[in-house]
Write an enzyme that holds these catalytic residues in place. Structure first.
Site, short mmCIF file in Angstrom:
data_model
loop_
_atom_site.label_atom_id
_atom_site.label_comp_id
_atom_site.label_asym_id
_atom_site.label_seq_id
_atom_site.Cartn_x
_atom_site.Cartn_y
_atom_site.Cartn_z
N GLU A 41 -3.47 4.86 8.84
CA GLU A 41 -3.19 3.53 8.28
C GLU A 41 -2.10 2.81 9.07
OE1 GLU A 41 -4.22 4.64 3.62
OE2 GLU A 41 -2.17 4.15 4.17
N LYS B 183 1.27 1.23 9.58
CA LYS B 183 2.57 1.41 8.91
C LYS B 183 3.27 0.05 8.91
CE LYS B 183 6.59 4.49 8.65
NZ LYS B 183 7.61 3.53 8.26
N ARG C 100 8.66 -1.09 0.17
CA ARG C 100 7.73 -0.33 -0.68
C ARG C 100 7.74 -0.94 -2.07
NH1 ARG C 100 6.46 5.33 0.13
NH2 ARG C 100 4.76 5.86 -1.28
N ARG D 21 11.37 1.19 -3.85
CA ARG D 21 11.44 2.62 -3.55
C ARG D 21 12.67 3.26 -4.20
NH1 ARG D 21 10.73 4.71 2.53
NH2 ARG D 21 12.07 6.51 2.48
N GLU E 144 3.03 -1.67 0.40
CA GLU E 144 4.18 -2.20 1.12
C GLU E 144 4.10 -3.73 1.07
OE1 GLU E 144 6.39 -0.05 2.48
OE2 GLU E 144 7.40 -1.10 4.12
N PHE F 106 -1.96 0.91 -0.49
CA PHE F 106 -2.54 2.12 0.11
C PHE F 106 -2.78 3.27 -0.87
CE2 PHE F 106 1.96 1.67 1.51
CZ PHE F 106 2.54 2.69 0.75
N ARG G 211 8.71 14.66 0.64
CA ARG G 211 8.41 14.39 2.04
C ARG G 211 7.63 15.60 2.56
NH1 ARG G 211 10.76 10.70 5.21
NH2 ARG G 211 12.57 10.21 3.94
N LYS H 101 4.22 10.20 9.71
CA LYS H 101 4.41 8.89 10.36
C LYS H 101 4.50 9.09 11.87
CE LYS H 101 9.34 9.00 9.32
NZ LYS H 101 10.45 8.43 8.61
P1 AMP Z 1 10.10 5.90 6.53
O1 AMP Z 1 10.87 4.97 5.64
O2 AMP Z 1 10.28 5.63 7.98
O3 AMP Z 1 10.29 7.35 6.15
O4 AMP Z 1 8.55 5.61 6.30
C1 AMP Z 1 7.95 5.70 5.06
C2 AMP Z 1 7.74 4.31 4.51
O5 AMP Z 1 6.76 3.60 5.25
C3 AMP Z 1 7.19 4.29 3.11
O6 AMP Z 1 8.18 4.48 2.13
C4 AMP Z 1 6.58 2.90 3.01
O7 AMP Z 1 7.57 2.00 2.53
C5 AMP Z 1 6.26 2.54 4.45
N1 AMP Z 1 4.81 2.34 4.71
C6 AMP Z 1 4.30 1.28 5.36
N2 AMP Z 1 2.97 1.38 5.47
C7 AMP Z 1 2.60 2.52 4.84
C8 AMP Z 1 1.35 3.18 4.60
N3 AMP Z 1 0.19 2.66 5.04
N4 AMP Z 1 1.36 4.35 3.92
C9 AMP Z 1 2.52 4.89 3.48
N5 AMP Z 1 3.74 4.33 3.67
C10 AMP Z 1 3.79 3.15 4.35
#
Ligand code: AMP
Length: 562
Positions: free
Chosen positions: A243, A245, A250, A265, A294, A333, A410, A416
């Site tokens: 998907e 990102k 969130r 979040r 998001e 999503f 997590r 990611k």
């Molecule tokens: P990180 O904050 O870098 O750990 O990345 C996770 C965050 O990416 C999630 O909490 C979401 O806010 C964001 N995100 C954006 N697009 C997506 C997606 N398609 N699926 C899951 N999380 C996503």
């Protein structure tokens, strides 16, 4: 239970820098309490009167509280203010000035604080002052210290959610082992008071049965990271869903008929910030549901705009005006709940299938762009395509039957992958500030460096990872002492080696994004690792427990050396 016992325990907790002692003291207190008192204590110990997602506020600032202290103690307001200035703490000022015997029960304190929160509208300021003054009149000095700190949101005992879950487990099951079960319930229903009360009155079995409740936010599922894209095969196997990102905020949307609430979040209620999303959620093809997505800023063609643009929509005022200037779209999503049934224990493909049927596509709400891949090449091509469009990266999701929605976790079911990972080590980390060192020369009068930590979620501790001094603008540097809350003594959950002891301890509340050159093993840091040449990137709106974990760092470094 007498509130004096609570105050005594809080005083002991404040004095200890041992997490174990903190847990034991709390456990002892919880064990001696009735279920209703356990509920109150779970909130009060975090300096609140309701769960963190609740919008209940006491609505009293320092000058109102000073008036209550003056009324309760018979001193003049000027005298009270002088004491506050001298001690730098309205709690200590109240303790110095209030000399009653103190006959309060926990329920008196909780009941009164709830009463204060309920007073709204014209005349409520004076009413709040009177009600608090009455409570303080019945408080002993030490009780007044904690009542005032709770009212002002300045309790800061250093106990986090997990410490309270540990203490509950010890109090009602005898060991810390049950924490995992309590934690699972807490991820689905993040209301410590309810969990504590259920455990105390009905036992662990009843806690295990706690499920989703509409309009109570579920803790978000989070992503792991990998060193090489090819690791996806080993961690997940094929097929996988890939998907876009999105780099926004969130948002979890809860719907029952025309009633909609949005949560961030951090579990904050952000409903009023995004009226266009509320409208779009009302049109979903379900009576009752919870969706996860998001929120991003979009241009006229509906393309995603950078995070900084979206940030301007995080505001209390001029919401309608900004909604016109900067339109928002929710890219959905996941589907966690549908028509009264929890879906979090179903696999991702099943949840997504139902999600597709639920979403009514519009400019303000649509499915996150995605593709199903059977090969690394397919993932890589989609990644390139998304990067060309300025995406933050991709999220790769397991399609295995075991791919449940792991609330608050997590895990390896979501991974990611960002462009930074391709360019060697320009990856970023979300770190918690736990200390600061005074600056010299150009930086005198402010902090010259910050002591930053990653999170050890197994032990609920913050382990040091780097000393950070670069990447800040002059303005950001100047505001640091005001922005960060000094903690008296070492916070119990901060684990630091002698050679790293900071000049000032900081309450572990602020999360920042930091980039670095590389990670090395380090005997100086309690994480065992050091981020070399760290640079500040931005402040993050995350909870400290959502910072980069020790596990993540271990994964990154192991994979590099193997
Ligand atoms: P990180 O904050 O870098 O750990 O990345 C996770 C965050 O990416 C999630 O909490 C979401 O806010 C964001 N995100 C954006 N697009 C997506 C997606 N398609 N699926 C899951 N999380 C996503």
């Amino acid at each position: 239970m007498k509130f004096s016992q609570v105050a005594k325990t809080y005083n002991e907790i404040e004095k200890t820098s041992s997490l174990i002692q903190m847990r034991e003291r709390l456990a002892l207190l919880l064990k001696k309490s009735t279920p209703e008192e356990v509920k109150a204590l779970c909130y009060l110990t975090l300096g609140r009167i309701a769960p963190s997602y609740s919008t209940i506020l006491l609505g009293m600032g320092e000058s109102m509280v000073a008036k209550s202290i003056a009324k309760a103690s018979g001193e003049s307001i000027e005298e009270v203010k002088r004491h506050i200035k001298k001690t730098g703490d309205a709690g200590l000022a109240a303790e110095n000035l209030i000399k009653s015997k103190g006959k309060l029960e926990i329920k008196d304190v909780m009941g009164t604080l709830e009463k204060i929160a309920k007073k709204k509208g014209a005349g409520s300021v004076q009413e709040k002052i009177e009600i608090l003054a009455d409570l303080l009149k019945k408080s002993s000095g030490i009780e007044a210290r904690y009542v005032v700190r709770i009212v002002l949101g300045q309790l800061r005992l250093g106990a986090g959610d997990k410490t309270i879950l540990d203490a509950l487990a010890i109090a009602y099951t005898g060991t810390q082992k049950a924490r995992q079960k309590l934690e699972r319930a807490y991820h689905i229903r993040p209301d410590l008071g309810e969990i504590g009360k259920t455990l105390a009155s009905k036992g662990l079995r009843a806690v295990e049965k706690i499920g989703i409740k509409l309009f109570v936010p579920i803790q978000a599922m989070l992503c792991q990271r990998i060193r090489e894209l090819s690791d996806v095969e080993e961690k997940m196997g094929f097929p996988v869903a890939v998907e876009h990102k999105y780099d926004g905020e969130r948002v979890q949307a809860h719907k029952r008929g025309d009633q909609v609430r949005l949560f961030s979040r951090r579990l904050d209620d952000v409903t009023s910030q995004f009226p266009e999303i509320v409208k779009a959620v009302k049109k979903l093809k379900a009576k009752k549901c919870i969706i996860d997505g998001e929120a991003i800023a979009i241009d006229k063609e509906g393309n995603a705009l950078p995070f900084q643009t979206m940030m301007q929509r995080r505001r209390k005022y001029e919401i309608e005006e900004y909604a016109k200037k900067i339109p928002i779209s929710l890219r959905v999503f996941d589907l966690l709940y549908l028509e009264g049934k929890s879906l979090i224990d179903e696999s991702y493909p099943k949840r997504h299938e139902k999600l597709e049927k639920t979403v009514k596509k519009s400019k303000q709400l649509e499915l996150a762009e995605r593709i199903v891949c059977e090969s690394l090449q397919c993932i890589d091509e989609f990644f390139e395509k998304m990067c060309e469009r300025g995406a933050e990266g991709i999220v790769i999701k397991s399609m295995d039957p075991s791919s449940t929605y792991e609330a608050g976790t997590r895990g390896w079911k979501w991974i990611k992958w960002k462009p930074e990972y391709m360019r060697g080590m320009r990856d970023t980390f979300d770190l918690v500030i736990i200390g600061a060192y005074w600056g010299r020369g150009k930086r005198s009068g402010t902090y010259g460096a910050l002591l930053c930590a990653i999170y050890d979620d197994k032990n609920d501790k913050f382990l040091t990872f780097c000393k950070l001094g670069s990447g800040f603008t002059d303005a950001q540097l100047k505001e640091l002492p005001k922005k960060l809350t000094v903690h008296k003594g070492k916070p119990a959950r901060a684990s630091v080696k002698k050679n790293m002891i900071p000049d000032v301890w900081i309450s572990p509340e602020t999360v920042i994004e930091v980039t670095g050159a590389n990670i090395t093993k380090s005997p100086s840091h309690t994480s065992g690792y050091a981020l070399r040449f760290p640079r500040f990137v931005r402040y993050r709106k995350k909870k400290p427990s959502q910072a980069t974990t020790l596990e993540e760092i271990k994964t990154l470094t192991q994979e590099r050396t193997s």
